[in-house]
Design a protein around this motif. Structure first.
Motif, short mmCIF file in Angstrom:
data_model
loop_
_atom_site.label_atom_id
_atom_site.label_comp_id
_atom_site.label_asym_id
_atom_site.label_seq_id
_atom_site.Cartn_x
_atom_site.Cartn_y
_atom_site.Cartn_z
N ASP A 128 0.83 -1.22 0.00
CA ASP A 128 0.00 0.00 0.00
C ASP A 128 0.86 1.27 0.00
O ASP A 128 0.35 2.38 -0.13
CB ASP A 128 -0.98 0.00 1.18
N ALA A 129 2.18 1.09 0.13
CA ALA A 129 3.07 2.26 0.06
C ALA A 129 3.47 2.58 -1.38
O ALA A 129 4.17 3.55 -1.63
CB ALA A 129 4.31 2.03 0.92
N ILE A 130 3.03 1.74 -2.31
CA ILE A 130 3.23 2.10 -3.73
C ILE A 130 2.17 3.13 -4.04
O ILE A 130 0.98 2.83 -4.12
CB ILE A 130 3.07 0.87 -4.65
N LEU A 131 2.60 4.38 -4.22
CA LEU A 131 1.63 5.46 -4.32
C LEU A 131 1.13 5.66 -5.75
O LEU A 131 1.88 5.53 -6.71
CB LEU A 131 2.26 6.76 -3.81
N SER A 132 -0.13 6.02 -5.84
CA SER A 132 -0.69 6.35 -7.16
C SER A 132 -0.28 7.78 -7.51
O SER A 132 0.13 8.54 -6.63
CB SER A 132 -2.22 6.25 -7.10
N ASP A 133 -0.41 8.12 -8.78
CA ASP A 133 -0.09 9.49 -9.20
C ASP A 133 -0.93 10.51 -8.43
O ASP A 133 -0.45 11.59 -8.07
CB ASP A 133 -0.32 9.66 -10.71
N ASP A 134 -2.19 10.15 -8.19
CA ASP A 134 -3.08 11.05 -7.45
C ASP A 134 -2.58 11.28 -6.02
O ASP A 134 -2.61 12.39 -5.51
CB ASP A 134 -4.50 10.47 -7.39
N GLU A 135 -2.16 10.18 -5.42
CA GLU A 135 -1.68 10.30 -4.03
C GLU A 135 -0.43 11.19 -3.97
O GLU A 135 -0.28 12.02 -3.08
CB GLU A 135 -1.35 8.91 -3.47
N ILE A 136 0.45 10.99 -4.95
CA ILE A 136 1.67 11.81 -4.99
C ILE A 136 1.29 13.28 -5.16
O ILE A 136 1.82 14.16 -4.49
CB ILE A 136 2.62 11.34 -6.11
N LYS A 137 0.32 13.53 -6.04
CA LYS A 137 -0.08 14.92 -6.28
C LYS A 137 -0.70 15.53 -5.02
O LYS A 137 -0.47 16.70 -4.71
CB LYS A 137 -1.06 14.99 -7.45
N THR A 138 -1.48 14.72 -4.31
CA THR A 138 -2.07 15.21 -3.05
C THR A 138 -0.97 15.70 -2.12
O THR A 138 -1.07 16.77 -1.52
CB THR A 138 -2.85 14.07 -2.36
N VAL A 139 0.09 14.90 -2.00
CA VAL A 139 1.18 15.28 -1.10
C VAL A 139 1.95 16.49 -1.64
O VAL A 139 2.22 17.44 -0.90
CB VAL A 139 2.16 14.10 -0.86
N THR A 140 2.29 16.46 -2.93
CA THR A 140 3.12 17.55 -3.46
C THR A 140 2.35 18.89 -3.47
O THR A 140 2.95 19.93 -3.22
CB THR A 140 3.66 17.24 -4.87
N ASP A 141 1.05 18.83 -3.72
CA ASP A 141 0.26 20.08 -3.63
C ASP A 141 0.34 20.64 -2.22
O ASP A 141 0.46 21.85 -2.00
CB ASP A 141 -1.21 19.82 -4.00
N TRP A 142 0.25 19.71 -1.27
CA TRP A 142 0.28 20.14 0.13
C TRP A 142 1.65 20.68 0.52
O TRP A 142 1.75 21.74 1.14
CB TRP A 142 -0.13 18.97 1.04
N THR A 143 2.73 19.95 0.14
CA THR A 143 4.07 20.44 0.51
C THR A 143 4.31 21.82 -0.11
O THR A 143 4.91 22.69 0.51
CB THR A 143 5.21 19.48 0.05
N GLU A 144 3.81 22.01 -1.32
CA GLU A 144 3.97 23.31 -1.96
C GLU A 144 3.26 24.41 -1.17
O GLU A 144 3.79 25.50 -1.00
CB GLU A 144 3.37 23.26 -3.38
N SER A 145 2.05 24.10 -0.71
CA SER A 145 1.30 25.12 0.02
C SER A 145 1.95 25.41 1.37
O SER A 145 1.99 26.56 1.81
CB SER A 145 -0.17 24.72 0.17
N VAL A 146 2.50 24.39 2.02
CA VAL A 146 3.19 24.62 3.30
C VAL A 146 4.42 25.49 3.05
O VAL A 146 4.70 26.44 3.79
CB VAL A 146 3.61 23.29 3.96
#
Lengths: 153, 134
Positions: A128-146
């Motif tokens: 379950d740690a193999i991330l989907s493109d969507d999951e990666i985008k969720t995280v990168t959008d968030w890191t960008e906003s932080v």
């Protein structure tokens, strides 16, 4: 044939014996006060992804499954967790300078986008740690906003 | 008299064309200069970069890893957060004197910055990061 039998006995004995060699699994700690997801108020979705894909090695909240106590796997888990925490420990997030925080957020996004992280050796078992493109985008959008928040943009 | 008139008109025309050419020429070169100028480095810093870093961390570098990590020639295209990250990395790398790589220095010992040059680079990177974080 006799030799083979002998060899198997030796291997079994060795397996039991190595269990006595301490693996020194890095200790867990439940202090969340300086943790990334707490300090930066991560949305649940982001929390879930980071927790399943990053936090076993990059925080003080490692989830040790039963086999991580069995040598020689325990040695590997111990080593990887120690190195992971040394490299980046998200439980100590608040201790970082603004500059370091921005770099860490940037690197988190880059490592995930390039699929360097999580390591293959980890995802072999933790599927379950193999991330989907969507999951990666969720995280990168968030890191960008932080990051933008820290920069005051 | 007629000839003189024609000559005058022709010279006036030529001069006008020259002036026009110059004006246009100047504007064009001014614009391109501006684009090419990119990120501004103080002279001392640029000297260190040219001497010790630019060979790998620019368009002419051969290693993709080096180019992926940092491109001095593309720094003006980096966004704020990337720039802060790069500055932090420079400070770290300089502190540990990890760059240029040992292997490279074995081949080309001249690339090694002096202690003072390392310091110049680190101090500059710190200032740049502080400016961005202000």
């Amino acid at each position: 044939m006799k030799l083979l039998k002998y060899l198997i006995y030796v291997l079994i004995a060795a397996f039991f014996l190595i269990q006595f060699i301490p693996a020194n699994l890095p200790e867990n700690n439940n202090d969340l006060s300086r943790d990334l997801v707490v300090a930066e108020r991560a949305p649940d979705k982001v929390k879930q992804i980071l927790s399943k894909a990053c936090y076993d090695c990059h925080s003080n909240q490692t989830n040790y499954p039963w086999y991580s106590y069995v040598a020689p796997i325990s040695w590997l888990v111990s080593r990887d967790t120690r190195i992971g925490r040394e490299e980046l420990n998200l439980s100590d997030w608040s201790d970082l300078s603004k500059r370091k925080k921005i770099k860490v957020l940037n690197e988190m996004a880059e490592e995930m986008e390039e699929r360097n992280m999580p390591l293959k050796i980890y995802t072999v078992i933790h599927r379950d740690a193999i991330l989907s493109d969507d999951e990666i985008k969720t995280v990168t959008d968030w890191t960008e906003s932080v990051s933008a928040g820290i920069l005051g943009d | 008299m007629k000839r003189l008139g024609i000559l005058l008109v022709i010279s006036a025309f030529t001069i006008a064309v020259f002036i026009q050419m110059n004006i246009t020429g100047n504007t064009t070169s001014a614009t391109t200069d501006e684009v090419k100028e990119g990120y501004k480095f103080p002279k001392k810093v640029k000297a260190v970069i040219d001497k010790s870093c630019y060979g790998c961390h620019s368009e002419k570098g051969k290693s993709d890893d080096a180019k992926e990590a940092l491109r001095w020639d593309l720094m003006d295209e980096y966004d704020k957060s990337k720039l802060v990250s790069v500055m932090d990395e420079i400070i770290e790398v300089v502190e540990k004197q990890e760059m240029p790589p040992k292997k490279m220095l074995e081949k080309k010992p001249d690339l090694k910055p002096s202690e003072k040059e390392y310091e110049t680079l680190a101090k500059w990177a710190e200032k740049e990061a502080d400016k961005l974080l202000d």
